[in-house]
Design an enzyme around this catalytic site. Structure first.
Site, PDB file in Angstrom:
ATOM      1  N   GLU A   1       0.712  -1.354   0.062  1.00  0.00           N
ATOM      2  CA  GLU A   1      -0.062  -0.308   0.002  1.00  0.00           C
ATOM      3  C   GLU A   1       0.810   1.374  -0.163  1.00  0.00           C
ATOM      4  O   GLU A   1       1.909   1.259   0.457  1.00  0.00           O
ATOM      5  CB  GLU A   1      -0.876  -0.048   1.191  1.00  0.00           C
TER       6      GLU A   1
ATOM      7  N   CYS B   1      -0.609   6.029   9.578  1.00  0.00           N
ATOM      8  CA  CYS B   1       0.717   5.408  10.257  1.00  0.00           C
ATOM      9  C   CYS B   1       0.207   4.130  11.068  1.00  0.00           C
ATOM     10  O   CYS B   1      -0.579   4.160  12.108  1.00  0.00           O
ATOM     11  CB  CYS B   1       1.255   6.162  11.212  1.00  0.00           C
TER      12      CYS B   1
HETATM   13  N1  SAH Z   1       9.653   0.935   9.858  1.00  0.00           N
HETATM   14  C1  SAH Z   1       9.888   2.245   9.696  1.00  0.00           C
HETATM   15  C2  SAH Z   1       8.855   3.101   8.735  1.00  0.00           C
HETATM   16  C3  SAH Z   1       7.483   2.944   9.227  1.00  0.00           C
HETATM   17  S1  SAH Z   1       7.021   4.332   9.545  1.00  0.00           S
HETATM   18  C4  SAH Z   1       9.686   3.068  11.170  1.00  0.00           C
HETATM   19  O1  SAH Z   1       9.376   2.548  12.071  1.00  0.00           O
HETATM   20  O2  SAH Z   1       9.970   4.013  11.368  1.00  0.00           O
HETATM   21  C5  SAH Z   1       5.806   4.338  10.277  1.00  0.00           C
HETATM   22  C6  SAH Z   1       5.530   5.279  11.443  1.00  0.00           C
HETATM   23  O3  SAH Z   1       4.358   5.196  12.179  1.00  0.00           O
HETATM   24  C7  SAH Z   1       6.532   5.054  12.748  1.00  0.00           C
HETATM   25  O4  SAH Z   1       7.001   6.237  13.224  1.00  0.00           O
HETATM   26  C8  SAH Z   1       5.703   4.180  13.494  1.00  0.00           C
HETATM   27  O5  SAH Z   1       6.279   4.170  14.924  1.00  0.00           O
HETATM   28  C9  SAH Z   1       4.330   4.676  13.493  1.00  0.00           C
HETATM   29  N2  SAH Z   1       3.390   3.932  13.766  1.00  0.00           N
HETATM   30  C10 SAH Z   1       3.248   2.624  13.875  1.00  0.00           C
HETATM   31  N3  SAH Z   1       2.161   2.034  14.399  1.00  0.00           N
HETATM   32  C11 SAH Z   1       1.430   3.221  14.754  1.00  0.00           C
HETATM   33  C12 SAH Z   1       0.040   3.291  15.141  1.00  0.00           C
HETATM   34  N4  SAH Z   1      -0.839   2.302  15.392  1.00  0.00           N
HETATM   35  N5  SAH Z   1      -0.460   4.626  15.404  1.00  0.00           N
HETATM   36  C13 SAH Z   1       0.350   5.806  15.202  1.00  0.00           C
HETATM   37  N6  SAH Z   1       1.612   5.529  14.463  1.00  0.00           N
HETATM   38  C14 SAH Z   1       1.971   4.360  14.451  1.00  0.00           C
END
Ligand code: SAH
Length: 350
Positions: free
Chosen positions: A92, A335
């Site tokens: 996605e 996110c």
């Molecule tokens: N693997 C990388 C790229 C993904 S970015 C990383 O971890 O940075 C996705 C972002 O969304 C990350 O900052 C992660 O911490 C955040 N994220 C993951 N699950 C989430 C959720 N349920 N609610 C809000 N942010 C979330």
């Protein structure tokens, strides 16, 4: 077997052309057709000789990602794309229009190996890395759909996967994104977000001038380990050290510390204090992301009041801090919500 031409670096494409004694102006013309005009066939490359086009078509194809679905948010202007890859896997991407910019959130892997407890993508586990052509393909497919004159201005590698876990393909695709002969997007309009793979952060600092975001998400070693298993390998101290190195090697850049706020987990004033302490060690800005819930999600979003107190604690201490309510929440495009069942195709909606 023909190869996806989008998997070739610009240098490789140039040397392929010179091995075949094609004129020197051919490779730049081809880049232009591929990345500026974003054509989908060699026949469209009308300023290239017919025989040369045929030669390309014999060895290469222009890889496409099939749009399986487009989900339009009713709340904001964002749009989530489900793409089907050639091997039947899906990923996605999320397009997010903002005032003066159009940002595409791009995936780097099918699934993810990092296992973060709060993220839905983690449930898929890692299926495989995306190729350079598949990373670029997401941008090209979405761009082709935009109305004439509109361009994708910003790229965030914050979709499915851990970008630094697919290092080589990430780096080579970023080179094409930023190259003037490629997509021509400026380095400061591209952000790579990482869970905190310290050695790769250091490597990245040497290799690329695009922006870096660290998903910090907790302020103690134990807190991080509970939420993000990969942090057992790279301690908080080690990761902060790596980020410091990044800002030394890229002096114009600050690291964005991303902090997903979860009720009762990491939203206390004690956490804010510790976050301020961590933030004081590196040039940074802080993005607070109120947790996005999803069906059966294990955490809850804190109240606005709680988020506000946390925010003010940091803002009062002169941190550059933002509260980022994610876009695309209603289409599971926010996110942490991206997930496709690898075996089951999603229903098609356009
Ligand atoms: N693997 C990388 C790229 C993904 S970015 C990383 O971890 O940075 C996705 C972002 O969304 C990350 O900052 C992660 O911490 C955040 N994220 C993951 N699950 C989430 C959720 N349920 N609610 C809000 N942010 C979330």
């Amino acid at each position: 077997m023909r190869q996806n031409i989008l998997d070739l670096t610009l240098d490789r494409l140039s040397s392929w052309c010179s091995e075949r004694e094609l004129k020197r102006y051919v490779p730049p013309q081809v880049y232009q057709w591929l990345y500026s005009k974003k054509v989908v066939s060699f026949e469209e490359m009308t300023n290239i000789a017919v025989e040369t086009r045929a030669l390309f078509a014999e060895y290469f194809y222009i890889g496409r990602l099939e749009v399986g679905a487009r989900h339009h948010s009713q709340v904001d202007q964002s749009r989530k794309y489900l793409f089907r890859l050639q091997d039947g896997r899906s990923i996605e991407s999320v397009l997010m229009p903002q005032k003066n910019r159009l940002t595409l959130c791009v995936s780097s892997q099918v699934g993810c190996a990092m296992g973060c407890k709060f993220c839905k993508t983690a449930e898929m586990k890692l299926v495989r890395n995306l190729t350079q052509g598949e990373i670029l393909g997401q941008i090209l497919e979405v761009w082709r759909e935009l109305s004439p004159g509109t361009r994708i201005s910003n790229i965030v590698l914050m979709g499915m996967g851990e970008p630094l876990h697919n290092y080589d393909n990430l780096l080579s695709s970023i080179r094409i994104m930023t190259d003037d002969r490629g997509l021509g997007i400026s380095q400061r309009k591209i952000t790579v977000s990482t869970v905190g793979l310290a050695p790769e952060i250091e490597r990245f600092a040497n290799d690329s001038g695009v922006k870096l975001a660290l998903s910090l998400n907790a302020t103690t070693e134990e807190g991080r380990q509970n939420l993000m298993p990969i942090t057992k390998k790279y301690s908080l101290e080690r990761v902060i050290e790596a980020c410091k190195k990044y800002t030394e090697l890229q002096p114009k850049r600050r690291v964005t510390l991303e902090y997903v706020m979860m009720a009762g987990i990491n939203d206390s004033l004690e956490d804010a204090k510790r976050l301020a302490r961590i933030g004081s060690h590196i040039p940074c800005k802080i993005n607070l992301i109120p947790y996005n819930e999803y069906p059966a999600s294990p955490f809850q979003r804190p109240s606005e009041e709680k988020v506000g107190l946390f925010f003010h604690y940091l803002a009062d201490r002169h941190f550059q801090v933002n509260i980022r309510y994610s876009k695309g929440l209603d289409v599971m495009g926010a996110c942490g919500q991206l997930c496709v069942n690898p075996g089951i195709p999603s229903p098609v909606t356009t």
